[in-house]
Design a protein around this motif. Sequence first.
Motif, PDB file in Angstrom:
ATOM      1  N   GLY A 189      -2.524  32.231  -2.491  1.00 45.66           N
ATOM      2  CA  GLY A 189      -2.608  31.010  -3.284  1.00 45.66           C
ATOM      3  C   GLY A 189      -1.644  29.919  -2.888  1.00 45.66           C
ATOM      4  N   HIS A 190      -0.761  30.182  -1.920  1.00 47.74           N
ATOM      5  CA  HIS A 190       0.190  29.171  -1.443  1.00 47.74           C
ATOM      6  C   HIS A 190       0.900  28.489  -2.620  1.00 47.74           C
ATOM      7  N   PRO A 191       1.551  29.272  -3.495  1.00 49.15           N
ATOM      8  CA  PRO A 191       2.029  28.734  -4.774  1.00 49.15           C
ATOM      9  C   PRO A 191       3.122  27.685  -4.656  1.00 49.15           C
ATOM     10  N   CYS A 192       3.913  27.701  -3.593  1.00 47.77           N
ATOM     11  CA  CYS A 192       5.032  26.755  -3.518  1.00 47.77           C
ATOM     12  C   CYS A 192       4.547  25.314  -3.542  1.00 47.77           C
ATOM     13  N   LEU A 193       3.360  25.056  -2.978  1.00 44.06           N
ATOM     14  CA  LEU A 193       2.826  23.697  -2.968  1.00 44.06           C
ATOM     15  C   LEU A 193       1.589  23.533  -3.840  1.00 44.06           C
ATOM     16  N   SER A 194       0.760  24.562  -3.949  1.00 39.35           N
ATOM     17  CA  SER A 194      -0.458  24.419  -4.749  1.00 39.35           C
ATOM     18  C   SER A 194      -0.147  24.192  -6.223  1.00 39.35           C
ATOM     19  N   SER A 195       1.082  24.512  -6.627  1.00 40.81           N
ATOM     20  CA  SER A 195       1.487  24.280  -8.019  1.00 40.81           C
ATOM     21  C   SER A 195       1.724  22.800  -8.310  1.00 40.81           C
ATOM     22  N   VAL A 196       1.836  21.974  -7.270  1.00 38.68           N
ATOM     23  CA  VAL A 196       2.066  20.543  -7.450  1.00 38.68           C
ATOM     24  C   VAL A 196       0.730  19.855  -7.705  1.00 38.68           C
ATOM     25  N   TYR A 213       0.839  -1.197   0.000  1.00 39.61           N
ATOM     26  CA  TYR A 213       0.000   0.000   0.000  1.00 39.61           C
ATOM     27  C   TYR A 213       0.870   1.241   0.000  1.00 39.61           C
ATOM     28  N   VAL A 214       0.241   2.362  -0.349  1.00 36.55           N
ATOM     29  CA  VAL A 214       0.855   3.687  -0.295  1.00 36.55           C
ATOM     30  C   VAL A 214       0.192   4.454   0.846  1.00 36.55           C
ATOM     31  N   VAL A 215       0.973   5.141   1.648  1.00 36.82           N
ATOM     32  CA  VAL A 215       0.429   5.939   2.748  1.00 36.82           C
ATOM     33  C   VAL A 215       0.393   7.411   2.335  1.00 36.82           C
ATOM     34  N   LEU A 216      -0.736   8.050   2.563  1.00 30.99           N
ATOM     35  CA  LEU A 216      -0.876   9.494   2.426  1.00 30.99           C
ATOM     36  C   LEU A 216      -1.039  10.080   3.821  1.00 30.99           C
ATOM     37  N   HIS A 217      -0.248  11.083   4.144  1.00 31.92           N
ATOM     38  CA  HIS A 217      -0.358  11.759   5.446  1.00 31.92           C
ATOM     39  C   HIS A 217      -0.589  13.240   5.181  1.00 31.92           C
ATOM     40  N   PRO A 218      -1.848  13.707   5.219  1.00 30.59           N
ATOM     41  CA  PRO A 218      -2.141  15.091   4.821  1.00 30.59           C
ATOM     42  C   PRO A 218      -1.843  16.147   5.870  1.00 30.59           C
ATOM     43  N   GLY A 219      -1.683  15.773   7.124  1.00 33.61           N
ATOM     44  CA  GLY A 219      -1.516  16.760   8.183  1.00 33.61           C
ATOM     45  C   GLY A 219      -0.100  17.288   8.294  1.00 33.61           C
ATOM     46  N   ARG A 224       3.124  24.436   5.495  1.00 33.31           N
ATOM     47  CA  ARG A 224       3.750  23.238   4.931  1.00 33.31           C
ATOM     48  C   ARG A 224       2.720  22.264   4.354  1.00 33.31           C
ATOM     49  N   ALA A 225       1.459  22.661   4.314  1.00 31.61           N
ATOM     50  CA  ALA A 225       0.386  21.729   3.953  1.00 31.61           C
ATOM     51  C   ALA A 225       0.044  21.805   2.468  1.00 31.61           C
ATOM     52  N   TRP A 226      -0.009  20.660   1.824  1.00 23.40           N
ATOM     53  CA  TRP A 226      -0.552  20.526   0.471  1.00 23.40           C
ATOM     54  C   TRP A 226      -2.066  20.495   0.590  1.00 23.40           C
ATOM     55  N   PRO A 227      -2.815  21.107  -0.324  1.00 26.23           N
ATOM     56  CA  PRO A 227      -4.285  21.133  -0.181  1.00 26.23           C
ATOM     57  C   PRO A 227      -4.872  19.728  -0.039  1.00 26.23           C
ATOM     58  N   VAL A 228      -5.766  19.576   0.913  1.00 30.12           N
ATOM     59  CA  VAL A 228      -6.329  18.248   1.173  1.00 30.12           C
ATOM     60  C   VAL A 228      -7.080  17.708  -0.038  1.00 30.12           C
ATOM     61  N   GLU A 229      -7.649  18.605  -0.857  1.00 32.52           N
ATOM     62  CA  GLU A 229      -8.346  18.152  -2.070  1.00 32.52           C
ATOM     63  C   GLU A 229      -7.376  17.453  -3.018  1.00 32.52           C
ATOM     64  N   ARG A 230      -6.114  17.876  -3.026  1.00 31.17           N
ATOM     65  CA  ARG A 230      -5.113  17.215  -3.866  1.00 31.17           C
ATOM     66  C   ARG A 230      -4.792  15.822  -3.323  1.00 31.17           C
ATOM     67  N   PHE A 231      -4.761  15.697  -1.990  1.00 29.15           N
ATOM     68  CA  PHE A 231      -4.583  14.366  -1.413  1.00 29.15           C
ATOM     69  C   PHE A 231      -5.730  13.448  -1.822  1.00 29.15           C
TER      70      PHE A 231
END
Length: 342
Positions: free
Chosen positions: A315-322, A180-186, A192-199
């Motif tokens: 827009g939190h561009p450093c991570l929202s761009s991913v 399995y792959v683990v996703l840890h959104p917190g 430092r958070a990537w948008p939860v919708e992307r997770f």
Amino acid sequence: MSRRVLCVRLDNAGDVLLTGPAIRAVAASGARVTVLAGPNGAAAARLLPDVAEVLEWRCPWIDPKPDPVDSEDIAALVSRLRRGSYDAALVFTAFHQSALPTALVLRLAGIDSVGAVSEDYPGALLDLRHRVIVEDQPAAERALSLATAAGYRLPPGDDGALRVRQPLPDVRRLAGAGPYVVLHPGTSAPARAWPVERFAETARLLHTAGRRVVVTGGQSETPLTRTAAAGVAVDLGGRTDTGQLAAVLAGADVLVAGNTGPAHLAAAVGTPVVSLFAPTVPAACWAPYGVPHVLLGDQHAPCRDSRVMTCVVPGHPCLSSVTAAEVVRAVAAMSRLSERVV
């Protein structure tokens, strides 16, 4: 009687895990090691090999949400440490933290030999004033350099990687069978958070590709993990303690997470990491240490090296761009690399 050495690391779980190799070096001398940790790091300290005892104290000059400085609280800590009869102490810090207030407390507790990294003049507070020469040194190596300067060295055969105590608990009833792959959104800091919708999108894409997905998070993060699981992943939000989380990560092909404690816990169990890394602190210092990893995120964004807890750039561009698709491709690449290493 063996020497009693106090190792102090008062910030978060990931920071404590990164101090693990240095603590093993101290223990390799035959010393009995006690770790003084903050409430966010004490559970991680209990997972470290060669730690005999863990003391917990919330430090008002280190904790991210400090209580006011209280003279009675400081006096109680001084008394507690005095009862420990420590022969020596090492104060481990990040590059932006001062060890000197902690060193003062240790002196008041009667500890005769105190060492720390310090650029500031320490007066009578330090016996060993260690100065780090290499800029942007990995945090684990910075800590180990202090231990080495104090005369402690890793034993032959210890490669200095992050480690946790073994065996870890059986978590098959939690994570299920098979890879399995683990996703840890917190994250501990919103910046430092990537948008939860992307997770959530990543979970759906991985599920469609035939990958099992497990989502992890703490007790306070259950709404976040529920959203990230997107109805297709196993949601372990609030269902694991630190040891169980380590075991879940040990069973994973890859972890997808921000710059947060579980990324370092994954490194400590040898699991590759897809790191959604906001450049608020240097990746050279804080990227997953000693395991295959890939950094995603704009490392030259305006927030670089700012140490902000909440993003101030619209827009939190450093991570929202991913994108989720980029993360899925990185998961595939890390999975193939892991298979070749094994």
